[in-house]
Design an enzyme around this catalytic site. Structure first.
Site, mmCIF file in Angstrom:
data_model
loop_
_atom_site.group_PDB
_atom_site.id
_atom_site.type_symbol
_atom_site.label_atom_id
_atom_site.label_comp_id
_atom_site.label_asym_id
_atom_site.label_seq_id
_atom_site.Cartn_x
_atom_site.Cartn_y
_atom_site.Cartn_z
ATOM 1 N N GLU A 103 4.611 -5.212 7.325
ATOM 2 C CA GLU A 103 3.826 -4.143 7.960
ATOM 3 C C GLU A 103 4.246 -3.834 9.395
ATOM 4 O O GLU A 103 4.189 -2.688 9.829
ATOM 5 C CB GLU A 103 2.323 -4.496 7.932
ATOM 6 C CG GLU A 103 1.681 -4.371 6.559
ATOM 7 C CD GLU A 103 1.793 -5.625 5.703
ATOM 8 O OE1 GLU A 103 2.574 -6.525 6.050
ATOM 9 O OE2 GLU A 103 1.085 -5.694 4.678
ATOM 10 N N GLU A 139 -0.147 -9.655 -0.745
ATOM 11 C CA GLU A 139 -1.576 -9.971 -0.577
ATOM 12 C C GLU A 139 -2.286 -10.039 -1.932
ATOM 13 O O GLU A 139 -3.146 -10.887 -2.157
ATOM 14 C CB GLU A 139 -2.226 -8.915 0.340
ATOM 15 C CG GLU A 139 -1.689 -8.994 1.762
ATOM 16 C CD GLU A 139 -2.056 -7.790 2.622
ATOM 17 O OE1 GLU A 139 -1.820 -6.642 2.177
ATOM 18 O OE2 GLU A 139 -2.585 -7.983 3.719
ATOM 19 N N ALA A 143 0.867 -1.181 0.000
ATOM 20 C CA ALA A 143 0.000 0.000 0.000
ATOM 21 C C ALA A 143 0.900 1.226 0.000
ATOM 22 O O ALA A 143 2.038 1.174 0.484
ATOM 23 C CB ALA A 143 -0.874 -0.019 1.243
ATOM 24 N N GLY A 163 0.767 -5.199 0.715
ATOM 25 C CA GLY A 163 -0.384 -5.327 -0.182
ATOM 26 C C GLY A 163 -0.044 -6.013 -1.502
ATOM 27 O O GLY A 163 -0.916 -6.584 -2.141
#
Ligand code: CO8
Length: 261
Positions: free
Chosen positions: A134, A114, A66, A111
Site C-alpha cells: 500500500e 489481509e 482492494a 487486501g
C-alpha cells in the site's frame, strides 16, 4: 455478468467460496465485499457446515488487493467506510464457527494478503506471492493488515513488510508464519483435502478447538488457559467425545462415526 463471488456447497458440509474477478486479478470492490459478507451470513446459518475453502478465480491471483480504480474517487469519508466494510467482512470470516482454509495461487497482495490472514489455515502454491504494497500507492493497509500481520509474523517482520511494501515468495511467507503449508500440486485440491480431513473429525470438537485457539489469543496466559479448560470440559458433554474414545479403544480399532452431537 458472472457473480463476483461464487459459493458452492460440496458434499460433507464443505463450502467453497471463490472471489471471481479474474480479469482484474480478483481485486476487491464494494460489490465483492458485500457479496462475500452475504456468503458468510449464509455459511453461518448452515448448521451442517464443516469447513470453508476460500480461493480466487484463475491462476494469476488469489486477490491482488482492494480495487485501485474504485478507490481513486474516494475521499476520507468513503475511505473510512470502505475500510470498515472490508474489516467487518474479514472479521466475520475469521469468526465463523468452522475452520476457513485459504487456497492461494499467485498474488495475495494488500487486501488479498489481509484476506488470507483472516483465514485459519493458509495453503499456498509455488507461484504464491504475498505483500502489503500500500505505501507504494501512498496508502497504508486498511483491511486489518497492520494488526493481523504483526500477530502472525511478529512486529519486526510486519514493520519491514508494511514499510517497504516488498513482495515475498511462498517460502519466505511460510517462514514468516503467513502461510501454514506450501503445496506443490493444485492448491484448491489440497485445500479441499484438508477441509475433508477436518470434516471427518468431531464437528463440535473442531468448533471448540478453533474457539480455544482464537479466544484470548492476544490476552494473558491465565485467561487463555481458563477458556481452554472450559471448552475442553464442554467436549465431555458431547456424544461425539464418547464415540471418538470408544472407537480408539475398541479392538480392532475403528474409525469414529461422529454425529455432531
Ligand atoms: N485493483 C484493480 N485492478 C487490479 C489490481 C488492483 N489491486 N491488481 C491488478 N489489477 C488489474 C490490472 O489493472 C490489470 O487489468 P487490465 O488488464 O484491465 O489493465 C489486470 O488486473 C492484470 O494485472 P497486471 O496487468 O498489472 O498484471 P501484472 O502481472 O503485470 O502485475 C500485479 C500483477 C503485481 C498484481 C499488479 O497488477 C499489481 O501490482 N497490482 C496492484 C497490487 C496492489 O498494490 N495491491 C494493493 C491495493 S491497495 C489495498 O489492497 C488496500 C486494502 C485496504 C483498502 C482500505 C482503504 C480504504
Amino acid at each position: 455478468m458472472d457473480p463476483v463471488v461464487l459459493h458452492e456447497v460440496r458434499a460433507g458440509g464443505i463450502h467453497v467460496v471463490t472471489i471471481n474477478r479474474p480479469k482484474a486479478a480478483n481485486a476487491l470492490t464494494i460489490e465483492v465485499l458485500e457479496a462475500l459478507g452475504a456468503v458468510i451470513v449464509a455459511i453461518s446459518a448452515d448448521v451442517g457446515a464443516r469447513a470453508v475453502v476460500l480461493t480466487g478465480s484463475g491462476e494469476k491471483a488469489f486477490v491482488a488487493g482492494a480495487d485501485i480504480g474504485e478507490m481513486r474517487a474516494y475521499g476520507v469519508i468513503e475511505a473510512e467506510a470502505f475500510s470498515r466494510l472490508g474489516q467487518s467482512a474479514f472479521d466475520r470470516l475469521a469468526a465463523l464457527a468452522v475452520p476457513v482454509i485459504a487456497a492461494v495461487s499467485g498474488f495475495a497482495l494488500g487486501g488479498g494478503c489481509e484476506l488470507a490472514m483472516a483465514c485459519d489455515i493458509v495453503l499456498a502454491g509455488p507461484t504464491a506471492k504475498f505483500g502489503q504494497p500500500e505505501v507504494a500507492l501512498g496508502l497504508i493497509p486498511g483491511f486489518g493488515g497492520t494488526q493481523r500481520l504483526v500477530r502472525r509474523a511478529g512486529l519486526a517482520r510486519a514493520l519491514e513488510l508494511c514499510l517497504t511494501g516488498r513482495m515475498i515468495d511462498v517460502d519466505e511467507a511460510l517462514a514468516a508464519g503467513i502461510v501454514s503449508r506450501k503445496v506443490d500440486g493444485p492448491v484448491l485440491d489440497a485445500a479441499i483435502a484438508v477441509a475433508t480431513d477436518i470434516a471427518s473429525k468431531g464437528p463440535v470438537a473442531v468448533r471448540l478447538c478453533k474457539r480455544a485457539l482464537h479466544e484470548n489469543a492476544d490476552g494473558a496466559l491465565n485467561a487463555g488457559l481458563a477458556a481452554e479448560r472450559s471448552l475442553f470440559a464442554t467436549c465431555f458433554a458431547t456424544a461425539d467425545h464418547r464415540e471418538g474414545i470408544d472407537a480408539f479403544l475398541e479392538k480392532p480399532r475403528r474409525a469414529a462415526r461422529f454425529t455432531g452431537s
